[in-house]
Design an enzyme around this catalytic site. Structure first.
Site, mmCIF file in Angstrom:
data_model
loop_
_atom_site.group_PDB
_atom_site.id
_atom_site.type_symbol
_atom_site.label_atom_id
_atom_site.label_comp_id
_atom_site.label_asym_id
_atom_site.label_seq_id
_atom_site.Cartn_x
_atom_site.Cartn_y
_atom_site.Cartn_z
ATOM 1 N N ARG A 27 -8.769 -16.647 4.223
ATOM 2 C CA ARG A 27 -7.384 -16.707 4.692
ATOM 3 C C ARG A 27 -6.935 -15.364 5.249
ATOM 4 N NH1 ARG A 27 -2.511 -14.173 4.101
ATOM 5 N NH2 ARG A 27 -2.958 -13.904 1.887
ATOM 6 N N ASP A 28 -6.727 -14.401 4.405
ATOM 7 C CA ASP A 28 -6.223 -13.105 4.848
ATOM 8 C C ASP A 28 -7.252 -12.377 5.700
ATOM 9 O OD1 ASP A 28 -4.346 -11.096 5.034
ATOM 10 O OD2 ASP A 28 -4.892 -10.141 3.159
ATOM 11 N N HIS A 222 -3.462 -5.888 -4.543
ATOM 12 C CA HIS A 222 -4.030 -6.258 -3.242
ATOM 13 C C HIS A 222 -3.954 -5.026 -2.338
ATOM 14 C CE1 HIS A 222 -4.400 -9.451 0.091
ATOM 15 N NE2 HIS A 222 -4.277 -8.298 0.737
ATOM 16 N N HIS A 224 -5.259 -2.508 0.932
ATOM 17 C CA HIS A 224 -5.906 -2.329 2.229
ATOM 18 C C HIS A 224 -6.454 -0.905 2.271
ATOM 19 C CE1 HIS A 224 -4.363 -5.936 4.629
ATOM 20 N NE2 HIS A 224 -3.959 -6.127 3.383
ATOM 21 N N CYS A 255 -2.996 -7.803 8.978
ATOM 22 C CA CYS A 255 -1.775 -8.616 8.885
ATOM 23 C C CYS A 255 -1.225 -8.793 10.297
ATOM 24 C CB CYS A 255 -0.728 -7.939 8.000
ATOM 25 S SG CYS A 255 0.844 -8.834 7.951
ATOM 26 N N ASN A 264 -8.737 -5.393 4.662
ATOM 27 C CA ASN A 264 -8.575 -5.441 3.215
ATOM 28 C C ASN A 264 -9.680 -4.653 2.519
ATOM 29 O OD1 ASN A 264 -6.448 -7.668 2.568
ATOM 30 N ND2 ASN A 264 -7.710 -8.580 4.158
#
Length: 314
Positions: A27-28, A222, A224, A255, A264
């Site tokens: 997803r991300d 989370h 980056h 993003c 990420n």
């Protein structure tokens, strides 16, 4: 891999003995890729991640296709995975509102994620709502999902800095996060969306949540790696008692609403560090590296992960 390419284990007694890795690559990781990955390859990617031992894999998002074209095939991906034996693996999807929740419900999804911003500007850009007004949309979505027995995870973005507003007060992040926790989400993921956080900042934010009464066992982090701080920030989280970390296979991702957000934290880089600390995580590093190399071939570029580059090249 051979023993020559495994880290020497030195256990730090001040850290947890085991952690859970929450994989966000499908997803991300993929949402900001310009190369459109077809459904078959997305499904194969998820299956490979599952075989590598990842027990929580965020597979897609039910946002409007206009905003994230890469994930326009969400229903197809879920349908293709429906017949699989998930064998205890959770495969949540991200939903922005009750319309997204309806799509997830229709697709048979039982685990969802909702997302909020810690800043006014990002709330406007990402959700077209004010910092306070976003919760008028999010909280009813959480309650509706919980009423149907779904598990709900929450994300807060821009927890460590915002490209438009700069520094973000700790109290502002805590307020946003506590509103989601108080609504009944099972886990809160705090996002360093543009990768500007540093270990001291992580420690201070977690202490602020603890002071507000939050159970750090329900907090995930989370990161980056924009400024190369992600693994150092993970160590700060580990020392504070956090045991869930989001990561993306190969270091994919960014993003679409924050162009300064680079990849990420790579799952392989996280696994290598955890292996060196003797912290259990259940992931087969060799299988994971093979998966990221395979996905990189689909995207037409090398995986950003340093560990993938080292092990694949060596």
């Amino acid at each position: 891999m051979t023993e020559r390419t495994l880290p020497q284990v030195v256990i730090d007694p001040g850290m947890p003995s085991a952690v859970r890795i929450f994989e966000v690559g499908p997803r991300d990781g993929l949402q900001n890729e310009s190369t459109v990955v077809d459904v078959q390859d997305k499904v194969a990617f998820i299956r490979r991640l599952r075989r590598a031992g990842l027990s929580a894999i965020e597979v897609t998002s039910f946002v409007h296709p206009r905003w994230v074209p890469q994930l326009a095939d969400a229903e197809e991906v879920i349908a293709a995975l429906a017949a699989d034996d998930h064998d205890g693996v959770t495969m949540p999807v991200l939903v922005p509102n009750e319309r997204g929740l309806d799509r997830a419900r229709t697709a048979g999804v039982r685990h969802i994620g909702v997302f909020a911003s810690a800043t006014e500007t990002f709330a406007q850009r990402n959700l077209n709502r004010s910092l306070d007004g976003q919760f008028d949309m999010i909280i009813p979505t959480v309650r509706a999902a919980l009423s149907e027995g779904m598990d709900v995870r929450g994300y807060v973005s821009m927890c460590f800095g915002d490209p438009w507003e700069g520094a973000v007060p700790l109290s502002q992040v805590v307020d946003a996060g506590m509103r989601l926790l108080d609504a009944g989400i099972s886990e809160l993921s705090l996002g360093d969306t543009i990768g500007v956080g540093t270990p001291g900042h992580v420690t201070a934010l977690l202490a602020a949540f603890a002071d507000a009464g939050a159970d750090l066992g329900r907090i995930a982090l989370h990161f980056h790696d924009t400024y190369g701080q992600a693994l150092s920030n993970v160590q700060a989280g580990l020392r504070a008692g956090v045991t869930t970390f989001d990561a993306s296979a190969g270091g994919l991702g960014g993003c679409p609403y924050a162009l300064s957000a680079t990849g990420n934290l790579a799952t392989e880089d996280l696994v290598w560090m955890l292996d060196g600390l003797g912290i259990r995580h259940g992931v087969d590093l060799g299988a994971l590296v093979e998966t990221s190399v395979w996905m990189a071939s689909r995207l037409g570029r090398p995986a950003p992960s340093r560990v993938v580059a080292a092990l694949d090249g060596g």
